[in-house]
Design a protein around this motif. Structure first.
Motif, mmCIF file in Angstrom:
data_model
loop_
_atom_site.group_PDB
_atom_site.id
_atom_site.type_symbol
_atom_site.label_atom_id
_atom_site.label_comp_id
_atom_site.label_asym_id
_atom_site.label_seq_id
_atom_site.Cartn_x
_atom_site.Cartn_y
_atom_site.Cartn_z
ATOM 1 N N VAL A 65 5.627 -22.126 -88.556
ATOM 2 C CA VAL A 65 4.416 -22.551 -87.842
ATOM 3 C C VAL A 65 3.253 -21.929 -88.088
ATOM 4 C CG1 VAL A 65 3.610 -22.735 -85.464
ATOM 5 C CG2 VAL A 65 5.970 -23.133 -86.030
ATOM 6 N N SER A 66 3.109 -20.547 -88.154
ATOM 7 C CA SER A 66 2.080 -19.616 -88.387
ATOM 8 C C SER A 66 1.301 -20.225 -89.836
ATOM 9 C CB SER A 66 2.090 -18.176 -88.317
ATOM 10 O OG SER A 66 2.372 -17.902 -87.149
ATOM 11 N N SER A 67 2.371 -20.260 -90.867
ATOM 12 C CA SER A 67 1.780 -20.619 -92.066
ATOM 13 C C SER A 67 1.246 -21.987 -92.234
ATOM 14 C CB SER A 67 2.987 -20.338 -93.217
ATOM 15 O OG SER A 67 3.426 -19.087 -93.421
ATOM 16 N N LEU A 68 1.597 -22.872 -91.565
ATOM 17 C CA LEU A 68 1.223 -24.163 -91.730
ATOM 18 C C LEU A 68 -0.045 -24.256 -91.065
ATOM 19 C CD1 LEU A 68 1.948 -27.267 -92.272
ATOM 20 C CD2 LEU A 68 2.860 -27.313 -89.914
ATOM 21 N N ILE A 69 -0.264 -23.563 -89.821
ATOM 22 C CA ILE A 69 -1.509 -23.462 -89.052
ATOM 23 C C ILE A 69 -2.539 -22.855 -89.977
ATOM 24 C CG2 ILE A 69 -2.855 -22.662 -87.225
ATOM 25 C CD1 ILE A 69 -0.437 -23.151 -85.585
ATOM 26 N N SER A 70 -2.073 -21.581 -90.748
ATOM 27 C CA SER A 70 -2.816 -20.600 -91.296
ATOM 28 C C SER A 70 -3.706 -21.488 -92.700
ATOM 29 C CB SER A 70 -2.460 -19.267 -91.698
ATOM 30 O OG SER A 70 -1.470 -19.345 -92.711
ATOM 31 N N GLY A 118 -18.993 -15.173 -84.902
ATOM 32 C CA GLY A 118 -17.588 -15.211 -84.596
ATOM 33 C C GLY A 118 -17.061 -16.318 -83.724
ATOM 34 N N LEU A 119 -18.109 -16.455 -82.578
ATOM 35 C CA LEU A 119 -17.737 -17.412 -81.606
ATOM 36 C C LEU A 119 -17.994 -18.758 -82.272
ATOM 37 C CD1 LEU A 119 -19.694 -15.978 -78.693
ATOM 38 C CD2 LEU A 119 -17.104 -16.415 -78.683
ATOM 39 N N GLU A 120 -18.739 -19.222 -82.970
ATOM 40 C CA GLU A 120 -18.799 -20.341 -83.731
ATOM 41 C C GLU A 120 -17.870 -20.962 -84.588
ATOM 42 O OE1 GLU A 120 -21.877 -22.462 -86.755
ATOM 43 O OE2 GLU A 120 -22.875 -20.968 -85.607
ATOM 44 N N LEU A 121 -17.130 -19.787 -85.328
ATOM 45 C CA LEU A 121 -16.077 -20.047 -86.131
ATOM 46 C C LEU A 121 -14.985 -20.311 -85.456
ATOM 47 C CD1 LEU A 121 -15.208 -20.188 -89.124
ATOM 48 C CD2 LEU A 121 -14.700 -17.506 -89.188
ATOM 49 N N HIS A 122 -14.747 -19.520 -84.456
ATOM 50 C CA HIS A 122 -13.617 -19.602 -83.547
ATOM 51 C C HIS A 122 -13.637 -21.114 -82.949
ATOM 52 C CE1 HIS A 122 -11.407 -19.440 -79.607
ATOM 53 N NE2 HIS A 122 -10.515 -18.645 -80.120
ATOM 54 N N GLY A 123 -14.842 -21.686 -82.444
ATOM 55 C CA GLY A 123 -14.911 -22.936 -82.007
ATOM 56 C C GLY A 123 -14.578 -23.982 -82.900
ATOM 57 N N LYS A 124 -14.601 -23.885 -84.277
ATOM 58 C CA LYS A 124 -14.294 -24.677 -85.100
ATOM 59 C C LYS A 124 -12.737 -24.614 -85.651
ATOM 60 C CE LYS A 124 -18.823 -24.512 -87.733
ATOM 61 N NZ LYS A 124 -19.469 -23.867 -88.807
ATOM 62 N N ILE A 125 -12.296 -23.436 -85.697
ATOM 63 C CA ILE A 125 -10.807 -23.307 -86.000
ATOM 64 C C ILE A 125 -9.915 -23.557 -84.804
ATOM 65 C CG2 ILE A 125 -9.133 -21.709 -86.770
ATOM 66 C CD1 ILE A 125 -11.008 -20.011 -88.117
ATOM 67 N N TRP A 126 -10.215 -23.293 -83.763
ATOM 68 C CA TRP A 126 -9.380 -23.593 -82.469
ATOM 69 C C TRP A 126 -9.170 -24.872 -82.444
ATOM 70 C CZ3 TRP A 126 -5.831 -21.109 -80.246
ATOM 71 C CH2 TRP A 126 -5.304 -21.278 -78.850
ATOM 72 N N PRO A 127 -9.945 -25.811 -82.509
ATOM 73 C CA PRO A 127 -9.363 -27.350 -82.514
ATOM 74 C C PRO A 127 -8.228 -27.650 -83.450
ATOM 75 C CG PRO A 127 -11.696 -27.236 -81.976
ATOM 76 C CD PRO A 127 -11.254 -25.718 -82.395
ATOM 77 N N GLN A 128 -8.506 -27.160 -84.695
ATOM 78 C CA GLN A 128 -7.639 -27.514 -85.930
ATOM 79 C C GLN A 128 -6.448 -26.907 -85.449
ATOM 80 O OE1 GLN A 128 -9.265 -26.254 -89.606
ATOM 81 N NE2 GLN A 128 -11.122 -27.527 -89.309
ATOM 82 N N ALA A 129 -6.204 -25.588 -85.067
ATOM 83 C CA ALA A 129 -5.025 -25.122 -84.635
ATOM 84 C C ALA A 129 -4.180 -25.635 -83.670
ATOM 85 C CB ALA A 129 -5.305 -23.495 -84.347
ATOM 86 N N VAL A 130 -4.860 -26.069 -82.565
ATOM 87 C CA VAL A 130 -4.561 -26.981 -81.416
ATOM 88 C C VAL A 130 -3.792 -28.232 -81.951
ATOM 89 C CG1 VAL A 130 -4.778 -28.200 -79.367
ATOM 90 C CG2 VAL A 130 -5.700 -25.781 -79.635
ATOM 91 N N SER A 131 -4.710 -29.242 -82.926
ATOM 92 C CA SER A 131 -4.274 -30.308 -83.362
ATOM 93 C C SER A 131 -2.775 -30.148 -84.430
ATOM 94 C CB SER A 131 -5.202 -30.641 -84.236
ATOM 95 O OG SER A 131 -4.633 -31.920 -84.883
#
Length: 152
Positions: A23-28, A103-116
């Motif tokens: 799961v981690s590898s797929l998301i990462s 960092g907050l901006e990048l987190h905001g971009k990555i988080w939705p992808q990870a959740v998806s």
């Protein structure tokens, strides 16, 4: 390998580890190629994005990663100006770490992808099974932490 009741494929910690790694590898794969972050770096960012300012010791406990891995991830993130350190008023030997604006901006971009991706994977089990899995994982983590405390 001789047949026995203790085959690796039936050993629950092994199955949990390979499932977690898959799961981690797929998301990462998504955030590694697009944002240049490795799994430990994203885990640190994800925890700081969720919890706010933490010490490195807090990060080790929250991520359940080795302190060397957390230290390396923090150094990379600092060099990229994604996290910053500030003095810990309660303990002069440690610092608080938190996401910078970048960092907050990048987190905001990555988080939705990870959740998806998470949502796509977890369609394999029902919402009821997901809730039961969360409960079981919480119990196992609590038991592991209690045993860890007994060994210290």
């Amino acid at each position: 390998m001789p047949e026995s009741d203790s085959r690796l494929s039936d050993f629950m910690p092994y199955r949990m580890a390979i499932t977690s790694n898959a799961v981690s590898s797929l998301i990462s794969g998504e955030y590694r190629s697009e944002f240049g972050l490795k799994i430990p770096e994203w885990r640190v960012m994800a925890v700081l994005g969720d919890a706010g300012s933490l010490t490195q010791r807090d990060l080790v406990r929250a991520t359940v990663m080795d302190k060397v891995a957390v230290n390396r991830a923090c150094k990379v993130l600092e060099e990229r100006d994604l996290i910053q350190r500030s003095p810990n008023e309660m303990d002069g030997r440690s610092h608080h770490l938190e996401l910078t604006n970048a960092g907050l901006e990048l987190h905001g971009k990555i988080w939705p992808q990870a959740v998806s991706i998470y949502e796509k994977i977890f369609t394999a089990i029902s919402p009821r099974e997901q809730a039961k899995l969360r409960l079981i994982l919480d119990k196992l983590l609590k038991a592991a932490r209690e045993l860890e405390g007994d060994e210290k």
